[in-house]
Structures are given as C-alpha cells and as structure tokens.
Design a protein around this motif. Sequence first.
Motif, PDB file in Angstrom:
ATOM      1  N   ALA A  14      14.212 -29.345  93.654  1.00 49.34           N
ATOM      2  CA  ALA A  14      14.554 -28.891  92.310  1.00 49.34           C
ATOM      3  C   ALA A  14      14.727 -30.043  91.332  1.00 49.34           C
ATOM      4  O   ALA A  14      14.660 -29.853  90.124  1.00 49.34           O
ATOM      5  CB  ALA A  14      15.831 -28.051  92.357  1.00 49.34           C
ATOM      6  N   SER A  15      14.971 -31.252  91.847  1.00 48.62           N
ATOM      7  CA  SER A  15      15.152 -32.426  90.983  1.00 48.62           C
ATOM      8  C   SER A  15      13.956 -33.363  90.985  1.00 48.62           C
ATOM      9  O   SER A  15      13.873 -34.259  90.151  1.00 48.62           O
ATOM     10  CB  SER A  15      16.391 -33.231  91.420  1.00 48.62           C
ATOM     11  N   CYS A  16      13.021 -33.156  91.911  1.00 50.74           N
ATOM     12  CA  CYS A  16      11.961 -34.156  92.090  1.00 50.74           C
ATOM     13  C   CYS A  16      11.046 -34.263  90.880  1.00 50.74           C
ATOM     14  O   CYS A  16      10.458 -35.322  90.641  1.00 50.74           O
ATOM     15  CB  CYS A  16      11.161 -33.881  93.354  1.00 50.74           C
ATOM     16  N   GLN A  17      10.921 -33.191  90.085  1.00 50.43           N
ATOM     17  CA  GLN A  17      10.067 -33.273  88.904  1.00 50.43           C
ATOM     18  C   GLN A  17      10.651 -34.176  87.826  1.00 50.43           C
ATOM     19  O   GLN A  17       9.970 -34.534  86.874  1.00 50.43           O
ATOM     20  CB  GLN A  17       9.819 -31.869  88.342  1.00 50.43           C
ATOM     21  N   TYR A  18      11.902 -34.555  87.998  1.00 50.10           N
ATOM     22  CA  TYR A  18      12.547 -35.472  87.059  1.00 50.10           C
ATOM     23  C   TYR A  18      12.618 -36.885  87.629  1.00 50.10           C
ATOM     24  O   TYR A  18      13.364 -37.726  87.138  1.00 50.10           O
ATOM     25  CB  TYR A  18      13.936 -34.944  86.699  1.00 50.10           C
ATOM     26  N   GLY A  19      11.842 -37.128  88.682  1.00 53.02           N
ATOM     27  CA  GLY A  19      11.726 -38.474  89.225  1.00 53.02           C
ATOM     28  C   GLY A  19      12.577 -38.772  90.436  1.00 53.02           C
ATOM     29  O   GLY A  19      12.488 -39.866  91.001  1.00 53.02           O
ATOM     30  N   GLY A 102       7.822 -31.969  78.063  1.00 50.37           N
ATOM     31  CA  GLY A 102       6.472 -32.304  78.487  1.00 50.37           C
ATOM     32  C   GLY A 102       6.339 -32.675  79.949  1.00 50.37           C
ATOM     33  O   GLY A 102       5.229 -32.821  80.446  1.00 50.37           O
ATOM     34  N   ILE A 103       7.448 -32.836  80.669  1.00 48.47           N
ATOM     35  CA  ILE A 103       7.362 -33.186  82.085  1.00 48.47           C
ATOM     36  C   ILE A 103       6.684 -32.047  82.839  1.00 48.47           C
ATOM     37  O   ILE A 103       7.054 -30.886  82.695  1.00 48.47           O
ATOM     38  CB  ILE A 103       8.760 -33.429  82.681  1.00 48.47           C
ATOM     39  N   LYS A 104       5.689 -32.380  83.630  1.00 46.31           N
ATOM     40  CA  LYS A 104       4.939 -31.361  84.354  1.00 46.31           C
ATOM     41  C   LYS A 104       5.858 -30.535  85.254  1.00 46.31           C
ATOM     42  O   LYS A 104       6.563 -31.058  86.095  1.00 46.31           O
ATOM     43  CB  LYS A 104       3.840 -32.016  85.198  1.00 46.31           C
ATOM     44  N   SER A 105       5.843 -29.238  85.041  1.00 51.57           N
ATOM     45  CA  SER A 105       6.601 -28.277  85.848  1.00 51.57           C
ATOM     46  C   SER A 105       8.114 -28.443  85.755  1.00 51.57           C
ATOM     47  O   SER A 105       8.846 -27.918  86.575  1.00 51.57           O
ATOM     48  CB  SER A 105       6.173 -28.353  87.326  1.00 51.57           C
ATOM     49  N   ALA A 106       8.599 -29.199  84.766  1.00 53.10           N
ATOM     50  CA  ALA A 106      10.041 -29.297  84.588  1.00 53.10           C
ATOM     51  C   ALA A 106      10.592 -27.919  84.235  1.00 53.10           C
ATOM     52  O   ALA A 106       9.978 -27.169  83.486  1.00 53.10           O
ATOM     53  CB  ALA A 106      10.351 -30.302  83.484  1.00 53.10           C
ATOM     54  N   TRP A 107      11.748 -27.587  84.763  1.00 55.06           N
ATOM     55  CA  TRP A 107      12.236 -26.217  84.599  1.00 55.06           C
ATOM     56  C   TRP A 107      13.623 -26.120  83.986  1.00 55.06           C
ATOM     57  O   TRP A 107      14.087 -25.020  83.696  1.00 55.06           O
ATOM     58  CB  TRP A 107      12.236 -25.501  85.950  1.00 55.06           C
ATOM     59  N   GLU A 292       7.132 -23.497  89.451  1.00 51.58           N
ATOM     60  CA  GLU A 292       6.586 -22.517  88.517  1.00 51.58           C
ATOM     61  C   GLU A 292       6.964 -21.109  88.966  1.00 51.58           C
ATOM     62  O   GLU A 292       7.312 -20.247  88.157  1.00 51.58           O
ATOM     63  CB  GLU A 292       5.062 -22.648  88.433  1.00 51.58           C
ATOM     64  N   ASN A 293       6.894 -20.863  90.276  1.00 54.74           N
ATOM     65  CA  ASN A 293       7.263 -19.553  90.784  1.00 54.74           C
ATOM     66  C   ASN A 293       8.757 -19.310  90.655  1.00 54.74           C
ATOM     67  O   ASN A 293       9.195 -18.204  90.353  1.00 54.74           O
ATOM     68  CB  ASN A 293       6.827 -19.417  92.248  1.00 54.74           C
ATOM     69  N   CYS A 294       9.542 -20.356  90.872  1.00 52.39           N
ATOM     70  CA  CYS A 294      10.982 -20.215  90.705  1.00 52.39           C
ATOM     71  C   CYS A 294      11.315 -19.831  89.271  1.00 52.39           C
ATOM     72  O   CYS A 294      12.240 -19.070  89.015  1.00 52.39           O
ATOM     73  CB  CYS A 294      11.684 -21.522  91.077  1.00 52.39           C
ATOM     74  N   LYS A 295      10.542 -20.360  88.324  1.00 57.14           N
ATOM     75  CA  LYS A 295      10.758 -19.999  86.924  1.00 57.14           C
ATOM     76  C   LYS A 295      10.575 -18.498  86.730  1.00 57.14           C
ATOM     77  O   LYS A 295      11.320 -17.850  86.002  1.00 57.14           O
ATOM     78  CB  LYS A 295       9.774 -20.753  86.027  1.00 57.14           C
ATOM     79  N   ARG A 296       9.563 -17.943  87.403  1.00 56.30           N
ATOM     80  CA  ARG A 296       9.321 -16.513  87.263  1.00 56.30           C
ATOM     81  C   ARG A 296      10.487 -15.715  87.828  1.00 56.30           C
ATOM     82  O   ARG A 296      10.895 -14.699  87.275  1.00 56.30           O
ATOM     83  CB  ARG A 296       8.022 -16.137  87.979  1.00 56.30           C
TER      84      ARG A 296
END
Length: 303
Positions: A14-19, A102-107, A292-296
């Motif tokens: 859940a945090s990996c999209q933020y680095g 703009g971060i890819k798949s950031a939620w 992306e699915n978690c967002k849904r």
Amino acid sequence: MFDKQTVLVLGAGASCQYGYPLGGKLVEDLIGLHNNEFMRNELALIGKTCEHYKVFEQVLKEAMPPSIDFFLETRPDFIEMGKLAIAYKILVHEGPNITARGIKSAWYHMLLDALGNTPAKIIANKLSIVTFNYDRSLEHFLHTAIKARFNLNDVQAAEVVASIPIVHVYGQIGLLPWQKGADDAKLPWGCAGTTGTALKASKSIKIICEENTHESPTLVQSRQLLAEADTTYILGFGFHEENCLRLGLDQKSGSRQGGRYGLSDARVYILEQKYGLKLHGQQDSDIPWLLENCKRYLASSSG
C-alpha cells in the motif's frame, strides 16, 4: 463517505507506490549500510561500529527472512541495530512527492476524495486504518492535503486527521510535529539528513518479542476494530500467517476483501476458506494493478 464501520488493513504494497520498499526489498536495502557515513554516525550513538553492523548484515544474508520484523523477533541480539537501520531506510524516502496526484497508481488522494468534500463530512466517516507499515506517508498526505483543500491551519487539519483512527501495529518512525503525543517522539517530515534522527525514530518501532504479543495495545486495538467492522479491505498485504493470526483474521466477522497479487490459486483457496476472505485480481498482476482494484473497492463502499 464510509457510513458503515470499515477497516482498511495496509501492508507494504500500500506504500510502495510512494517509494517505500516491500518487505523483502527492505531486507535487501539494509545490507551494505556499513559503508554509509550517516549510518556510521548513528551506530556510534549506540556504541556500535561498522564492524558490528557487518556481522548483522552477514547473518541477515544467511537467514533470508521474508521481512525484517520477523527476523528481529527471533534475533533480539540485533534489535537495536536493526531498528536503527529500518528507521534510516524509511526516513530517506520522505520527500515532497507524497501529495502529487501524478504518481502512477497512487491512491491516497482517492481515499481522501471518498471521505468527503468538507471537514465535517470527513470527521463523520466510520473508517479506521490498521497498518503494518512503519512509514508516516498516509498521515503526512492527509494532513497536508486537508490543510490545503479547506484552508485550515495545522491544528485544525490535525483534528480532522485525528478523527480517523490509524493504528500502526508495529509502530512508526516517530510522530509528526502536529500529532498528539510526547514531544520527544516527534520528528519533522523529511529529516533524514540530521544525525540522531534515525536513532530517535527507531525508538517508536516495536518488535513483538519486546512485549507480550497478546497484550500489545496496538494489536488489541487492531483486533477490536476488525471484530467490529462491517467491511474490511486488505490492501498490499502479504498474508503471512503470523500477522493474520495476530489480527484475529481466523475469527470471521463481516465482509472481508483483498487483492491476490503474488498468490497462487491454491494459496487463494486456502486463505479464502481459512479466513472468510474474498480475494480479487490475478496472480501475476503487479502492485499498481492491485492498487487500482483496491481503489474500486474503496469507491464502491463510499457514498
């Protein structure tokens, strides 16, 4: 908004999209730090040298643990150095990009959108968050974004964020300055370059063997939140059996959904039967697809 009792359980994905690194990657990142000048200065503060750290690195290589916290539970002789290294590697990822859409798949921004378009609506949500992550990125994002969206000061924004219980099962790398708590546990965002910050941050990291597992306040609170939840969403979670049991996932209650990234069909079947879960997605999908699915899932539960 979330008008029913809802819990988000967050793992490293859940945090990996933020680095931030996943569990296995964090273990790898801790190897080689004996050459890092900042770490050598931090080690000196606890009376250790790079030679001591080399021993820790070698044992870590040989053990090949799935996560650093599980390793330290069984090797308490390395807890002090291990927590110091964890704190440093998490702190260096604190940067200005957390609030960027703009971060890819950031939620994170999607979660805030779902909470409501006024401070009062956000406060009225019945959402709680249980996280196995040490980082403070979600809290920092919420405070920064809420402050800017609604023209609030630090105190006002902090009150809104505080209305959402966020429980760090294994602790976090210090409190942010606006959070309630002891002043000696607070560290500003993005302070990795100052000697002594990693040591201070490490004091707030919890290793289960340091306290009674069943009486850990964060675990007791987490289990209670899940037991009372109408719906639980599990995001970026590795489903290590010990973590599942510590959360009380074997005590089935409410609706529970999550992602199946990295899980075989057989593993999915076992987890769904054992814990009453409904896991979505594909085994070979990457973390961005999972989020992306978690967002849904989040969007479908909010009104």
